[in-house]
Design an enzyme around this catalytic site. Structure first.
Site, short mmCIF file in Angstrom:
data_model
loop_
_atom_site.label_atom_id
_atom_site.label_comp_id
_atom_site.label_asym_id
_atom_site.label_seq_id
_atom_site.Cartn_x
_atom_site.Cartn_y
_atom_site.Cartn_z
N THR A 166 0.33 -0.96 0.17
CA THR A 166 -0.54 -0.24 0.38
C THR A 166 1.03 1.28 -0.18
O THR A 166 1.73 1.46 1.00
CB THR A 166 -1.02 0.42 1.42
OG1 THR A 166 -0.11 0.54 2.43
CG2 THR A 166 -2.15 -1.29 1.35
N GLY A 167 0.87 2.72 -1.01
CA GLY A 167 1.13 3.62 -0.81
C GLY A 167 2.53 2.92 -1.90
O GLY A 167 3.75 2.99 -1.27
N SER A 211 4.85 5.31 -4.89
CA SER A 211 5.95 6.56 -4.92
C SER A 211 7.35 5.96 -3.33
O SER A 211 7.01 5.80 -2.80
CB SER A 211 5.31 7.93 -4.05
OG SER A 211 5.01 8.39 -3.08
N GLY A 212 7.92 7.16 -3.38
CA GLY A 212 9.18 7.04 -1.99
C GLY A 212 9.61 5.43 -1.68
O GLY A 212 9.90 5.00 -2.72
N ILE A 213 9.56 5.33 -0.55
CA ILE A 213 9.62 4.53 0.28
C ILE A 213 9.09 2.67 -0.11
O ILE A 213 9.72 1.25 -0.90
CB ILE A 213 9.64 4.00 1.88
CG1 ILE A 213 10.28 4.93 2.43
CG2 ILE A 213 9.79 2.56 2.12
CD1 ILE A 213 9.84 5.11 4.06
N GLY A 214 7.81 2.88 -0.13
CA GLY A 214 6.62 1.79 -1.00
C GLY A 214 7.34 1.48 -1.83
O GLY A 214 7.41 0.57 -2.78
N SER A 269 7.54 4.02 12.61
CA SER A 269 8.13 5.52 12.05
C SER A 269 8.94 5.92 13.37
O SER A 269 8.76 6.02 14.51
CB SER A 269 6.98 7.03 12.04
OG SER A 269 9.26 8.45 11.88
N TYR A 275 0.99 12.37 14.50
CA TYR A 275 1.78 11.83 13.11
C TYR A 275 2.02 10.23 14.87
O TYR A 275 2.17 9.35 14.18
CB TYR A 275 2.73 12.11 12.61
CG TYR A 275 3.63 11.43 12.04
CD1 TYR A 275 3.47 10.67 11.11
CD2 TYR A 275 4.94 10.91 11.79
CE1 TYR A 275 3.77 9.92 9.86
CE2 TYR A 275 5.98 10.68 10.79
CZ TYR A 275 5.01 10.00 10.00
OH TYR A 275 5.60 9.32 9.48
N1 LIG Z 1 10.19 9.91 4.41
C1 LIG Z 1 10.32 9.48 5.78
O1 LIG Z 1 10.53 10.26 6.50
C2 LIG Z 1 9.45 8.49 6.87
C3 LIG Z 1 10.17 9.04 7.99
C4 LIG Z 1 9.05 7.58 9.27
C5 LIG Z 1 8.29 6.94 8.48
N2 LIG Z 1 7.75 7.07 7.30
C6 LIG Z 1 6.50 6.38 6.15
O2 LIG Z 1 6.38 5.71 5.62
C7 LIG Z 1 5.63 5.24 4.83
C8 LIG Z 1 5.80 5.64 3.35
O3 LIG Z 1 6.30 7.22 3.12
P1 LIG Z 1 7.16 8.13 2.17
O4 LIG Z 1 7.94 8.58 3.03
O5 LIG Z 1 7.84 7.19 1.24
O6 LIG Z 1 5.66 9.12 1.31
P2 LIG Z 1 5.17 9.08 0.15
O7 LIG Z 1 7.06 8.83 -0.81
O8 LIG Z 1 4.87 10.70 -0.26
O9 LIG Z 1 4.57 7.67 -0.36
C9 LIG Z 1 3.38 7.38 0.86
C10 LIG Z 1 2.51 7.06 -0.25
O10 LIG Z 1 1.37 6.57 0.69
C11 LIG Z 1 0.63 6.76 -0.11
N3 LIG Z 1 -1.27 7.30 0.36
C12 LIG Z 1 -0.52 8.75 1.00
N4 LIG Z 1 -2.89 8.20 1.59
C13 LIG Z 1 -2.96 7.18 1.14
C14 LIG Z 1 -4.16 6.77 1.25
N5 LIG Z 1 -5.10 6.98 1.87
N6 LIG Z 1 -4.50 5.51 0.55
C15 LIG Z 1 -3.67 4.67 -0.37
N7 LIG Z 1 -2.47 5.00 -0.35
C16 LIG Z 1 -2.40 6.22 0.12
C17 LIG Z 1 0.66 7.89 -1.00
O11 LIG Z 1 0.14 7.88 -2.63
P3 LIG Z 1 -1.37 8.90 -3.34
O12 LIG Z 1 -0.78 10.28 -2.41
O13 LIG Z 1 -1.66 9.40 -4.79
O14 LIG Z 1 -2.12 8.39 -2.21
C18 LIG Z 1 2.17 7.14 -1.82
O15 LIG Z 1 1.95 6.38 -2.64
C19 LIG Z 1 4.45 6.04 5.64
O16 LIG Z 1 3.74 5.38 5.73
C20 LIG Z 1 5.34 6.96 5.83
O17 LIG Z 1 4.62 7.57 7.53
C21 LIG Z 1 7.94 8.29 6.37
#
Ligand SMILES: NC(=O)c1ccc[n+]([C@@H]2O[C@H](COP(=O)([O-])OP(=O)(O)OC[C@H]3O[C@@H](n4cnc5c(N)ncnc54)[C@H](OP(=O)(O)O)[C@@H]3O)[C@@H](O)[C@H]2O)c1
Length: 248
Positions: A13-14, A17-20, A138, A151
């Site tokens: 899920t997700g 982009s990013g980590i996913g 996180s 968060y």
């Molecule tokens: N980046 C960091 O520093 C960091 C640190 C700790 C933890 N995390 C966690 O890592 C995970 C991935 O984050 P990321 O940094 O890779 O962020 P990201 O690049 O913004 O990716 C987030 C992904 O989740 C999807 N998403 C968001 N809301 C959604 C929803 N309601 N239903 C389905 N998909 C949804 C987005 O696509 P759409 O927007 O198109 O829905 C996107 O594919 C998150 O859970 C975040 O909290 C990130």
């Protein structure tokens, strides 16, 4: 490694982009078939373009139970069983707790907490014996950081779910673990903050981090794949990949 994940099916899920996305790329490059989800069709299409034919994008909002039901049905039709489920979709909400609105609170918990809970519930019937589930928490969940109280609380809830789900899925041989990333430069901040606020937030994170840098999505993806596929004597834990910020 080529073919490391041949014959494996994964749902992320997700994953658009990013980590996913980095996790999807690692798995597809290793021979897996992957379903990625997200809300934006454009972002999903751009992701599948880069991932190739072994990736399928399903538009699905984790905050919507009908969407999760439809996702489970689609995954059953397309993949049958699933060897790895990455519960990764999430948003940040950066706001002092004094000015956080009910709307911000509800949106954050609907996606980051309720969404994660029901993603596992709806997809669990498709998980094969020995499958791995990875919940993205996180570093914030064990820290007292400025402006991320909602968060951080949601991510602490996920950390708890990793333990409870582990217990309940143990009889089926399914392991559930959490990955706790530190700061990773993915664009997640820019989605909810102004560019100046995101730049300030990032500079603070680098300054406080023992490794004095952000992690990369690929570094987190490798840890996630390890938890899902290789950590076969590990369940209920949280693997920390945060440059040392919560450990040193
Ligand atoms: N980046 C960091 O520093 C960091 C640190 C700790 C933890 N995390 C966690 O890592 C995970 C991935 O984050 P990321 O940094 O890779 O962020 P990201 O690049 O913004 O990716 C987030 C992904 O989740 C999807 N998403 C968001 N809301 C959604 C929803 N309601 N239903 C389905 N998909 C949804 C987005 O696509 P759409 O927007 O198109 O829905 C996107 O594919 C998150 O859970 C975040 O909290 C990130």
């Amino acid at each position: 490694m080529r073919d490391k994940y041949a014959d494996k099916n994964a749902v992320i899920t997700g994953g658009s982009s990013g980590i996913g996305f980095a996790t999807a790329k690692l798995l597809v490059d290793g021979g897996a078939r992957v379903v990625i989800t997200g809300r934006s069709r454009t972002t999903l299409d751009a992701a599948t373009e880069r991932l190739g034919k072994n990736a399928l994008a399903v538009r699905s909002d984790v905050a919507s139970l009908p969407d999760l039901d439809a996702l489970a049905a689609r995954v059953r039709d397309e993949l049958g069983t699933v060897e790895a489920l990455f519960v990764n979709a999430g948003i940040t909400t950066a706001m002092p707790f004094a000015s956080t609105t009910e709307e911000m609170y509800d949106e954050s918990f609907a996606i980051n907490v309720k969404g994660a809970f029901f993603t596992v519930q709806k997809l669990a019937p498709l998980l094969s014996t020995g499958a791995g589930v990875v919940l993205t928490t996180s570093a914030a969940n064990v820290m007292g950081m400025q402006d991320v109280s909602v968060y951080a609380a949601g991510k602490a809830a996920l950390r708890s779910m990793a333990r409870s789900f582990s217990r309940e899925l143990l009889p089926r041989g399914i392991r559930v673990n959490a990955i706790s990333p530190g700061p990773v430069d993915t664009g997640i901040l820019e989605n909810t903050m102004t560019k100046e606020a995101a730049d300030r937030f990032k500079a603070d994170r680098v300054a406080e981090n023992p490794m004095q840098r952000f992690g990369t999505p690929e570094e987190i993806a490798r840890a996630m794949a390890f938890l899902a596929f290789d950590a076969t004597y590990t369940t209920g834990t949280e693997f920390v990949a945060d440059g040392g910020i919560t450990q040193l």
